[in-house]
Design a protein around this motif. Structure first.
Motif, PDB file in Angstrom:
ATOM      1  N   ILE A 114       5.755 -19.823 -20.278  1.00  0.00           N
ATOM      2  CA  ILE A 114       6.353 -20.295 -21.527  1.00  0.00           C
ATOM      3  C   ILE A 114       7.178 -21.547 -21.225  1.00  0.00           C
ATOM      4  CG2 ILE A 114       7.921 -19.756 -23.419  1.00  0.00           C
ATOM      5  CD1 ILE A 114       7.238 -16.784 -22.932  1.00  0.00           C
ATOM      6  N   ALA A 115       6.880 -22.637 -21.917  1.00  0.00           N
ATOM      7  CA  ALA A 115       7.591 -23.898 -21.696  1.00  0.00           C
ATOM      8  C   ALA A 115       8.640 -24.161 -22.771  1.00  0.00           C
ATOM      9  CB  ALA A 115       6.602 -25.067 -21.662  1.00  0.00           C
ATOM     10  N   SER A 116       8.477 -23.563 -23.942  1.00  0.00           N
ATOM     11  CA  SER A 116       9.441 -23.766 -25.020  1.00  0.00           C
ATOM     12  C   SER A 116       9.298 -22.671 -26.058  1.00  0.00           C
ATOM     13  CB  SER A 116       9.224 -25.136 -25.677  1.00  0.00           C
ATOM     14  OG  SER A 116      10.193 -25.385 -26.674  1.00  0.00           O
ATOM     15  N   SER A 117      10.421 -22.245 -26.620  1.00  0.00           N
ATOM     16  CA  SER A 117      10.448 -21.310 -27.754  1.00  0.00           C
ATOM     17  C   SER A 117      11.541 -21.784 -28.701  1.00  0.00           C
ATOM     18  CB  SER A 117      10.736 -19.874 -27.296  1.00  0.00           C
ATOM     19  OG  SER A 117       9.658 -19.329 -26.571  1.00  0.00           O
ATOM     20  N   VAL A 118      11.171 -22.102 -29.929  1.00  0.00           N
ATOM     21  CA  VAL A 118      12.129 -22.661 -30.890  1.00  0.00           C
ATOM     22  C   VAL A 118      11.905 -22.025 -32.253  1.00  0.00           C
ATOM     23  CG1 VAL A 118      13.099 -24.753 -31.902  1.00  0.00           C
ATOM     24  CG2 VAL A 118      12.014 -24.863 -29.650  1.00  0.00           C
ATOM     25  N   GLY A 119      12.995 -21.567 -32.874  1.00  0.00           N
ATOM     26  CA  GLY A 119      12.920 -21.012 -34.211  1.00  0.00           C
ATOM     27  C   GLY A 119      12.809 -22.097 -35.268  1.00  0.00           C
ATOM     28  N   VAL A 165       2.133 -23.136 -21.046  1.00  0.00           N
ATOM     29  CA  VAL A 165       1.445 -24.217 -20.335  1.00  0.00           C
ATOM     30  C   VAL A 165       0.950 -23.749 -18.973  1.00  0.00           C
ATOM     31  CG1 VAL A 165       1.721 -26.516 -19.319  1.00  0.00           C
ATOM     32  CG2 VAL A 165       2.780 -26.000 -21.520  1.00  0.00           C
ATOM     33  N   SER A 166      -0.258 -24.164 -18.613  1.00  0.00           N
ATOM     34  CA  SER A 166      -0.823 -23.998 -17.267  1.00  0.00           C
ATOM     35  C   SER A 166      -1.139 -25.399 -16.748  1.00  0.00           C
ATOM     36  CB  SER A 166      -2.097 -23.153 -17.307  1.00  0.00           C
ATOM     37  OG  SER A 166      -2.801 -23.233 -16.086  1.00  0.00           O
ATOM     38  N   LEU A 167      -0.604 -25.750 -15.577  1.00  0.00           N
ATOM     39  CA  LEU A 167      -0.735 -27.121 -15.074  1.00  0.00           C
ATOM     40  C   LEU A 167      -2.008 -27.360 -14.277  1.00  0.00           C
ATOM     41  CD1 LEU A 167       2.969 -27.732 -13.964  1.00  0.00           C
ATOM     42  CD2 LEU A 167       1.857 -28.415 -16.102  1.00  0.00           C
ATOM     43  N   THR A 168      -2.479 -26.342 -13.562  1.00  0.00           N
ATOM     44  CA  THR A 168      -3.670 -26.463 -12.710  1.00  0.00           C
ATOM     45  C   THR A 168      -4.488 -25.191 -12.813  1.00  0.00           C
ATOM     46  OG1 THR A 168      -2.698 -25.471 -10.718  1.00  0.00           O
ATOM     47  CG2 THR A 168      -2.288 -27.835 -11.071  1.00  0.00           C
ATOM     48  N   PRO A 169      -5.729 -25.191 -12.282  1.00  0.00           N
ATOM     49  CA  PRO A 169      -6.545 -23.974 -12.338  1.00  0.00           C
ATOM     50  C   PRO A 169      -5.897 -22.777 -11.666  1.00  0.00           C
ATOM     51  CG  PRO A 169      -7.913 -25.862 -11.808  1.00  0.00           C
ATOM     52  CD  PRO A 169      -6.503 -26.343 -11.754  1.00  0.00           C
ATOM     53  N   THR A 170      -5.036 -22.997 -10.683  1.00  0.00           N
ATOM     54  CA  THR A 170      -4.400 -21.877  -9.982  1.00  0.00           C
ATOM     55  C   THR A 170      -2.978 -21.608 -10.464  1.00  0.00           C
ATOM     56  OG1 THR A 170      -3.677 -23.384  -8.224  1.00  0.00           O
ATOM     57  CG2 THR A 170      -5.781 -22.219  -7.904  1.00  0.00           C
TER      58      THR A 170
END
Length: 340
Positions: free
Chosen positions: A159-164, A149-154
């Motif tokens: 990585i916000a989540s990794s799930v098997g 995820v990127s929240l703003t242009p800057t």
């Protein structure tokens, strides 16, 4: 807000310059001459073309490699390094794992990280944005879903989540490659049997042991994770016999929930649960001797009253437009414990 686009959906990244407007105060009578070369700074760009497939894949590969590099770094230095690569549920999990000195339950032990495949990207040209990718862990043959995820242009992608995923589980289609997959707010239940946050709460409640007398509506725990937890609780209760009782409580941690609209109108939601296992010593027992794994976590080998163990459980749920909420992936990491 909108986000991902399906497999191999990407676009070119435009780097936006950010600066505040500069106010110039002039002194003296009628000082109106402009200063040569001084202009208001450009405003932050709020829209830009999405990534192309190659760019999205490159970002995913870079982040997964960086995650492996910082996974085991201890202390404050490690927390800072991980915060540059991870956010939300992924950061909470990674820091908890690192604090215990455990092996990271991702691809950290592999000499080379698996190549990611981009499944979807955010819809639209604005922010926040996300990339949904998958990798195959060759050591376990587990398909792992990753949300960046990127929240703003800057703000760089993290990585916000990794799930098997469970063996044999499938992720439904996320829409056309051109249109992308829109973000869905965790509280938005429009057209769904439950909102993503309510689905996570209901799934958590349904996993309780002893099982709830009235299971939550519109949710099923007849999956690999639910079955494994039920079997484990049954074995533990049998082993404890009349000496102690076991209770398991799951609660949703909604802050880091990320959800995307599926092509059929449903939603795929990435969330985090916390499980508390409480073993209470019954009146007829003098004490309980803890297994080594729990004794190291609790800091004592015996308890006379109770022991409490906390685990974090990342999950991926499919929230449909009708029918039951179901899980397609989950795992658990034991993170802390207390005893008395």
């Amino acid at each position: 807000m909108s986000r991902p686009t399906p497999r191999h959906t990407a676009r070119r990244t435009v780097v936006a310059a950010v600066a505040g407007a500069l106010a110039l105060a002039t002194a003296g009578c009628g000082a109106t001459d402009a200063l040569v070369g001084l202009h208001p700074a450009p405003a932050e760009a709020s829209a830009a073309a999405p990534l192309d497939a190659e760019g999205a894949t490159g970002i995913a590969a870079r982040l997964l490699a960086a995650e492996r590099a910082v996974a085991g770094v201890p202390g404050a230095k490690g927390d800072t390094a991980r915060a540059a690569v991870l956010r939300g549920d992924a950061l909470l999990l990674a820091n908890a794992v690192a604090a215990r000195g455990q092996a990271v339950a991702t691809t950290a032990e592999l000499s080379k990280a698996p190549e990611p495949t981009v499944l979807a990207q955010s819809r639209g040209r604005g922010w926040p944005r996300a990339i949904l990718a998958t990798t195959l862990d060759p050591t376990t043959s587990t398909q792992v879903l990753h949300v960046m995820v990127s929240l703003t242009p800057t703000d760089p992608f993290r990585i916000a989540s990794s799930v098997g995923m469970f063996g044999g589980a499938e992720l439904p289609a996320l829409g056309s490659e051109q249109a992308g997959a829109p973000f869905v707010e965790a509280s938005d239940g429009t057209g769904l049997v439950l909102s993503p946050e309510k689905a996570l709460a209901a799934y958590a409640a349904a996993l309780a042991r002893p099982a709830p007398s009235k299971p939550p509506a519109s949710v099923s725990v007849d999956d690999a994770f639910g079955a494994a937890l039920a079997a484990s609780a049954a074995r533990q209760s049998k082993a404890l016999g009349t000496l102690a009782s076991l209770r398991q409580r799951h609660v949703a941690i909604p802050k880091g929930t990320v959800a995307f609209r599926l092509a059929d109108g449903g939603v795929v939601a990435f969330g985090l649960l916390q499980r508390t296992d409480t073993i209470a010593v019954r009146a007829g027992a003098k004490e309980l001797v803890l297994p080594r794994r729990y004794a190291e976590l609790v800091g004592k080998t015996k308890v006379t009253t109770s022991v409490s163990l906390k685990s974090l459980e990342p999950v991926v749920l499919i929230v449909p437009t009708e029918g039951d909420v179901t899980a397609i992936g989950a795992s658990e990491i034991l993170v802390s414990g207390t005893g008395r």
